[in-house]
Design an enzyme around this catalytic site. Structure first.
Site, PDB file in Angstrom:
ATOM      1  N   LYS A 207      -5.796  38.053  -2.044  1.00  0.00           N
ATOM      2  CA  LYS A 207      -5.095  37.947  -0.760  1.00  0.00           C
ATOM      3  C   LYS A 207      -6.035  38.023   0.444  1.00  0.00           C
ATOM      4  O   LYS A 207      -7.152  38.487   0.365  1.00  0.00           O
ATOM      5  CB  LYS A 207      -3.958  38.982  -0.689  1.00  0.00           C
ATOM      6  CG  LYS A 207      -2.755  38.461  -1.508  1.00  0.00           C
ATOM      7  CD  LYS A 207      -1.523  39.310  -1.410  1.00  0.00           C
ATOM      8  CE  LYS A 207      -0.395  38.653  -2.230  1.00  0.00           C
ATOM      9  NZ  LYS A 207       0.751  39.516  -2.408  1.00  0.00           N
ATOM     10  N   ARG A 242       0.026  41.931 -10.574  1.00  0.00           N
ATOM     11  CA  ARG A 242       0.329  40.483 -10.504  1.00  0.00           C
ATOM     12  C   ARG A 242      -0.930  39.752 -10.050  1.00  0.00           C
ATOM     13  O   ARG A 242      -1.340  39.870  -8.903  1.00  0.00           O
ATOM     14  CB  ARG A 242       1.477  40.274  -9.514  1.00  0.00           C
ATOM     15  CG  ARG A 242       1.959  38.845  -9.401  1.00  0.00           C
ATOM     16  CD  ARG A 242       3.095  38.736  -8.398  1.00  0.00           C
ATOM     17  NE  ARG A 242       3.557  37.369  -8.287  1.00  0.00           N
ATOM     18  CZ  ARG A 242       2.972  36.447  -7.546  1.00  0.00           C
ATOM     19  NH1 ARG A 242       1.911  36.746  -6.832  1.00  0.00           N
ATOM     20  NH2 ARG A 242       3.440  35.216  -7.519  1.00  0.00           N
TER      21      ARG A 242
END
Ligand code: HH2
Length: 265
Positions: A207, A242
């Site tokens: 991210k 995840r």
């Protein structure tokens, strides 16, 4: 949890799996690499993304959900990443065994009664705003406390809809309506989310905030930063990670677990 985005525009793997065969091959590869959950999504939730309607999400994912569910070993669960009950219902009918709802049941409350009726696990994630505008200067007075309260409340709403407490997973929603400092505080104080008593899912993979800290502008170069958060998250008590890069994170988990086993008092 290995990520399988069958979208043209996801921030890191968009457009990578244009055919069901390619998506299935990647799912099997992730299982081989140590994934026990495969999260399949047909709508990007990256900052600024437009909504994708139920018909288009179903068109993108259903074949893949069906093929992957049919092919992976029995202990591997397919999860559907959607906020819409119509998509979740079709995916569960096609063989999925879990729902990952980044709106925590706010987008389409019927998704909670569906999860209750089917008796499957459901991930409830925190997000401030909506993907379209969530990164336009998000603000909190105490991000950890606010996210914790939100997740406790949504878990309560899910139970009122009939979801078994044992089927609730919570997720602080890293990158969803958060500045870098908010993401760091949530990861650093993840134990406070773990204290809620539900299994915690952590979604940090590649991210943007990691790029801000490390200077890695290409998401593919954020794997080392991702594995650090995976090891840290396991120490804090998170249970599901995840990720795009399965074997690298599996290795981080295996090593962290081995260290925790020798920690002593
Ligand atoms: N992050 C993304 C999507 N779904 N679900 C949960 N529970 N937690 C997350 O942190 C999370 C999520 C965003 O990442 P990705 O799927 O890689 O990208 P995109 O939204 O662009 O498809």
């Amino acid at each position: 949890m290995g990520i399988l985005n069958v979208t043209p525009d996801s921030f890191s793997d968009g457009g990578t799996y244009p055919s069901t065969d390619r998506a299935l091959a990647r799912a099997l590869e992730m299982v081989e690499e140590g994934a026990t959950l495969i999260d399949i999504g047909g709508e990007s939730t990256r900052p600024g993304a437009d909504r994708v309607d139920a018909a288009e999400q179903k068109r993108r994912i259903l074949d893949v959900v069906e093929q992957v569910s049919r092919t992976v070993p029995g202990e591997v669960l397919v999860s559907v990443d959607t906020t819409l009950s119509e998509v979740a219902r079709a995916a569960l009918d096609a063989g999925a065994g879990m729902v990952n709802d980044v709106s925590a049941g706010r987008d389409d409350p019927e998704i909670l009664s569906l999860v209750a009726e089917r008796g499957v696990p459901c991930c409830l994630m925190h997000m401030q705003g909506t993907p379209k505008t969530m990164q336009d200067d998000p603000q909190y007075s105490d991000v950890v406390e606010e996210v914790r309260e939100f997740l406790a409340e949504r878990a309560e709403v899910a139970q009122q809809a009939g979801v078994e407490p044992g089927n609730i997973i919570v997720d602080p929603g890293i990158g969803f309506g958060k500045q870098t400092v908010h993401n760091l505080q949530l990861i650093a104080q993840l134990n406070k989310i773990v204290e809620l008593g539900y299994p915690v899912l952590l979604g940090t993979s590649r991210k943007r905030f990691m790029g801000e800290i490390s200077g890695a502008s290409d998401p593919g170069q954020r794997v080392p930063a991702t594995v650090v958060t995976t090891g840290w998250g396991l120490c804090a008590g998170a249970r599901i990670f995840r990720v795009h890069d399965v074997w690298q994170n599996r290795q981080a988990l295996d090593l962290t677990q081995a260290l925790l086993a020798e920690e002593g008092d």
